[in-house]
Design an enzyme around this catalytic site. Structure first.
Site, mmCIF file in Angstrom:
data_model
loop_
_atom_site.group_PDB
_atom_site.id
_atom_site.type_symbol
_atom_site.label_atom_id
_atom_site.label_comp_id
_atom_site.label_asym_id
_atom_site.label_seq_id
_atom_site.Cartn_x
_atom_site.Cartn_y
_atom_site.Cartn_z
ATOM 1 N N GLU A 411 -74.763 49.255 62.861
ATOM 2 C CA GLU A 411 -75.238 48.837 61.537
ATOM 3 C C GLU A 411 -75.713 47.384 61.491
ATOM 4 O OE1 GLU A 411 -73.046 50.614 58.339
ATOM 5 O OE2 GLU A 411 -73.893 49.240 56.877
ATOM 6 N N ARG A 415 -79.527 51.186 60.002
ATOM 7 C CA ARG A 415 -78.419 51.990 59.460
ATOM 8 C C ARG A 415 -78.058 51.563 58.038
ATOM 9 N NH1 ARG A 415 -73.123 54.044 62.863
ATOM 10 N NH2 ARG A 415 -72.181 55.203 61.177
HETATM 11 N N1 LIG Z 1 -67.333 57.507 58.216
HETATM 12 C C1 LIG Z 1 -68.364 57.606 57.424
HETATM 13 O O1 LIG Z 1 -69.506 57.370 57.827
HETATM 14 C C2 LIG Z 1 -68.157 58.047 56.012
HETATM 15 C C3 LIG Z 1 -69.267 58.374 55.217
HETATM 16 C C4 LIG Z 1 -69.037 58.840 53.922
HETATM 17 C C5 LIG Z 1 -67.728 58.939 53.442
HETATM 18 N N2 LIG Z 1 -66.683 58.590 54.244
HETATM 19 C C6 LIG Z 1 -65.312 58.715 53.766
HETATM 20 O O2 LIG Z 1 -65.060 60.100 53.515
HETATM 21 C C7 LIG Z 1 -64.065 60.223 52.501
HETATM 22 C C8 LIG Z 1 -64.534 61.262 51.516
HETATM 23 O O3 LIG Z 1 -64.714 62.466 52.206
HETATM 24 P P1 LIG Z 1 -64.778 63.877 51.464
HETATM 25 O O4 LIG Z 1 -65.707 63.799 50.329
HETATM 26 O O5 LIG Z 1 -64.995 64.884 52.515
HETATM 27 O O6 LIG Z 1 -63.361 63.973 50.802
HETATM 28 P P2 LIG Z 1 -61.892 64.288 51.365
HETATM 29 O O7 LIG Z 1 -61.812 64.197 52.811
HETATM 30 O O8 LIG Z 1 -61.011 63.411 50.554
HETATM 31 O O9 LIG Z 1 -61.713 65.798 50.933
HETATM 32 C C9 LIG Z 1 -61.729 66.153 49.563
HETATM 33 C C10 LIG Z 1 -60.649 67.182 49.254
HETATM 34 O O10 LIG Z 1 -61.066 68.457 49.749
HETATM 35 C C11 LIG Z 1 -60.018 69.038 50.518
HETATM 36 N N3 LIG Z 1 -60.655 69.919 51.481
HETATM 37 C C12 LIG Z 1 -61.164 69.610 52.688
HETATM 38 N N4 LIG Z 1 -61.773 70.692 53.209
HETATM 39 C C13 LIG Z 1 -61.633 71.684 52.329
HETATM 40 C C14 LIG Z 1 -62.061 73.037 52.298
HETATM 41 N N5 LIG Z 1 -62.798 73.541 53.275
HETATM 42 N N6 LIG Z 1 -61.726 73.786 51.225
HETATM 43 C C15 LIG Z 1 -61.024 73.256 50.186
HETATM 44 N N7 LIG Z 1 -60.608 71.988 50.156
HETATM 45 C C16 LIG Z 1 -60.920 71.206 51.215
HETATM 46 C C17 LIG Z 1 -59.301 67.857 51.091
HETATM 47 O O11 LIG Z 1 -57.997 68.211 51.485
HETATM 48 C C18 LIG Z 1 -59.324 66.880 49.919
HETATM 49 O O12 LIG Z 1 -58.292 67.202 49.037
HETATM 50 C C19 LIG Z 1 -63.870 58.853 51.911
HETATM 51 O O13 LIG Z 1 -62.650 58.344 52.361
HETATM 52 C C20 LIG Z 1 -65.043 58.041 52.456
HETATM 53 O O14 LIG Z 1 -64.706 56.688 52.630
HETATM 54 C C21 LIG Z 1 -66.872 58.163 55.499
#
Ligand SMILES: NC(=O)c1ccc[n+]([C@@H]2O[C@H](COP(=O)([O-])OP(=O)(O)OC[C@H]3O[C@@H](n4cnc5c(N)ncnc54)[C@H](O)[C@@H]3O)[C@@H](O)[C@H]2O)c1
Length: 539
Positions: A411, A415
């Site tokens: 980044e 990025r």
């Molecule tokens: N590393 C990166 O480049 C990057 C980019 C964007 C976001 N993030 C991070 O990702 C996180 C958000 O991710 P998210 O939106 O996936 O949320 P999450 O990981 O918090 O998941 C959301 C909810 O869905 C549940 N869940 C997961 N899979 C499921 C399924 N198949 N069926 C039903 N429930 C399910 C989880 O247990 C959780 O309760 C944040 O912490 C953010 O900072 C990281």
């Protein structure tokens, strides 16, 4: 079917290819030798007499002459896949495996070689320059990728054989493979399709781990974890389950410590493999544990939310929150593979799905107008998780994110474009106390606001900004700025990581599919009075 080895010189195509051919009982063809044979001259002589264009023409003819080849291992010259006609000819009956290695290793391996220079640069500088220049074409052409930097020839041969024997993502209509070239080192694949988990056995034979830790979130349904465990046990490897509290409030160093202790108590060592199964939060935490446990162990990711499939699991960002700021502690660590089974989305609540759709719209604005048109055409089917579209949709997003990450893994420039909609989006989430507004909703509002900002700075047209808003609403994402204090929002935006010298900077589109880049930082400084007036206009 042929097995075609592509990649830069010095990545092992000839040495590995010969041995792979022996193991498979295939014949072996080296396209450089074929060119020399057909021309009756050595390669340096061809370059001297006809220059690089003449060599490329002879190379294209040699590759075309392989049209009828079958059961052959074909090692291609480093520049062969720069010509799309060569790629099309090789793909007709071939599986393309890209061999990579990092620039230092390549430079060391090719020392003293008689191959002609292709630029005016010296040794390592030429290797670095060409690797950077060729990465997009290598990435586009490859069905599979294997990093040979730390592999002996026999180990690389085993790696190629495992890929050749694996169910064949690129060739199965329902499964897609997207290579991620992170400066050629740490290159890996994103495999997308409902049989993507079949690739676990190839991963195990490649990594040969002492044991595997499956790290999953407590909110992740049982099915994905059970499915991963069953596949791993069938591959004969010892599995340990470790679950983490996957609420944002628990994305903290204390959770990293808890998981690491579990791994230690369960006898995992530095030869173990970690597999993260869950949403973006689990992927970020699992990646961070893998980066730090025993000073780093390999890991793979199996995302189970749409946001993680199209975004969070791709690119190697790992991390945890501090009480003051999200993702304030972390590092870059690329996984060995990302395996995406769209059917895992069947249990995901609609609001969580929207978080993924918001990031997909962002990808379209940044790099792919056709993705926006696709989402507009198929909004209803996508929202209903229509199986016939899902793998293609996820793959399209994965290609965009992988392409940007490959250009800029840490980044420094391009990025930053991925922050479109997030400068205001993050401020909104924080100001709403991470309640009420989901990440996707905040990013959707952020994108509409930042599209207007772009419009004001001479970027997007009014029609483009309006069509973005229309698409977000069609997907069920609200685009109205909530009644929050603009002064407080400005103060939140002042903490953004992109800012420099006290000026708030935004990643803004110049047009749909192209980002503004006034100074190589892919971010644009915007005076506070402009922001304030736009926030207060609250259309
Ligand atoms: N590393 C990166 O480049 C990057 C980019 C964007 C976001 N993030 C991070 O990702 C996180 C958000 O991710 P998210 O939106 O996936 O949320 P999450 O990981 O918090 O998941 C959301 C909810 O869905 C549940 N869940 C997961 N899979 C499921 C399924 N198949 N069926 C039903 N429930 C399910 C989880 O247990 C959780 O309760 C944040 O912490 C953010 O900072 C990281």
């Amino acid at each position: 079917m042929n097995l075609v080895l592509i990649g830069f010189r010095g990545t092992g195509k000839t040495a590995v290819g010969r041995e792979v051919a022996k193991a498979l009982g295939f014949s072996f063809v080296d396209t450089d030798c074929l060119v020399a044979e057909r021309a009756g001259r050595l390669i340096p002589e061809i370059f001297d007499k006809f220059g690089e264009p003449g060599f490329r023409e002879l190379e294209a003819q040699a590759i075309a002459s392989l049209a009828g080849a079958d059961h052959s291992v074909i090692a291609c010259g480093g520049g062969a896949v720069l010509n799309p006609a060569n790629v099309a000819a090789l793909k007709r009956n071939g599986l393309l495996v890209l061999l990579t290695a990092d620039a230092d290793e390549i430079s060391h391996r090719i020392q003293g070689s008689q191959r002609p220079r292709l630029t005016s640069l010296d040794g390592l500088a030429e290797v670095k320059h060409l690797l950077r220049e060729r990465a997009p074409q290598y990435q586009q052409a490859a069905d599979h990728v294997l990093d040979t930097t730390r592999l002996s020839v026999p180990e690389a041969v085993q790696g190629v054989l495992a890929l050749a024997r694996a169910p064949n993502p690129g060739k199965s209509p329902s499964t897609v493979s997207v290579p991620v070239l992170v400066g050629t080192r740490d290159a890996h694949e994103i495999v997308i399709g409902n049989s993507a988990l079949d690739r676990l056995s190839a991963l195990i034979s490649q990594a040969q781990p002492s044991a595997v830790a499956i790290v999953s979130g407590t909110g992740v349904p049982k099915a994905p974890v059970a499915c991963v465990k069953k596949t791993l046990e069938a591959a004969g490897v010892r599995c340990v389950l470790a679950s983490l509290d996957d609420r944002e409030a628990s994305k903290r160093l204390s959770t990293v410590e808890k998981i690491s202790s579990t791994l230690l108590e369960q006898g995992l060592d530095r030869h173990s493999l970690l597999i993260g199964v869950g949403g973006g939060l689990t992927c970020d935490l699992a990646g961070f544990v893998a980066a730090t446990f025993m000073r780093g162990i390999p890991h793979a990711l199996i995302p189970t939310t749409l946001l993680a499939m199209v975004d969070a699991a791709i690119g190697g960002k790992t991390g945890v929150n501090l009480s003051q700021a999200k993702n304030a502690i972390g590092c870059f660590k690329q996984p060995l593979a990302v395996l995406i089974r769209p059917a895992f989305l069947d249990t995901l609540p609609p609001r969580e799905l929207l978080n993924g759709f918001a990031e997909a719209v962002k990808h379209g604005v940044i790099a792919d107008p056709e993705l926006l048109a696709f989402m507009d055409r198929h909004a209803e089917k996508l929202l209903a998780l229509d199986e016939s579209l899902l793998a293609e949709f996820i793959a399209r997003n994965a290609r965009i994110k992988a392409g940007i990450v490959s250009l800029d893994p840490s980044e420094q420039g391009p990025r930053k474009a991925l922050n479109f909609g997030h400068t205001l989006g993050h401020a909104l989430e924080a100001e709403a106390g991470f309640k009420g507004l989901s990440h996707g909703e905040a990013v959707a509002i952020g994108m509409v606001f930042e599209a207007r900002l772009s419009q004001r700075l001479g970027g997007l047209s009014a029609v483009e900004a309006a069509s973005l808003e229309h698409l977000l609403e069609k997907l069920g994402l609200s685009t109205r700025l909530p009644a929050l204090d603009s002064g407080k929002l400005l103060a939140r935006m002042a903490f953004d990581k992109k800012n420099e010298a006290g000026t708030i900077r935004f990643a803004l589109p110049q047009a749909i599919g192209r980002m503004m880049d006034p100074d190589g930082s892919y971010s644009v400084p915007v005076p506070v009075h402009v922001l304030r007036s736009l926030l207060e206009a609250r259309p």
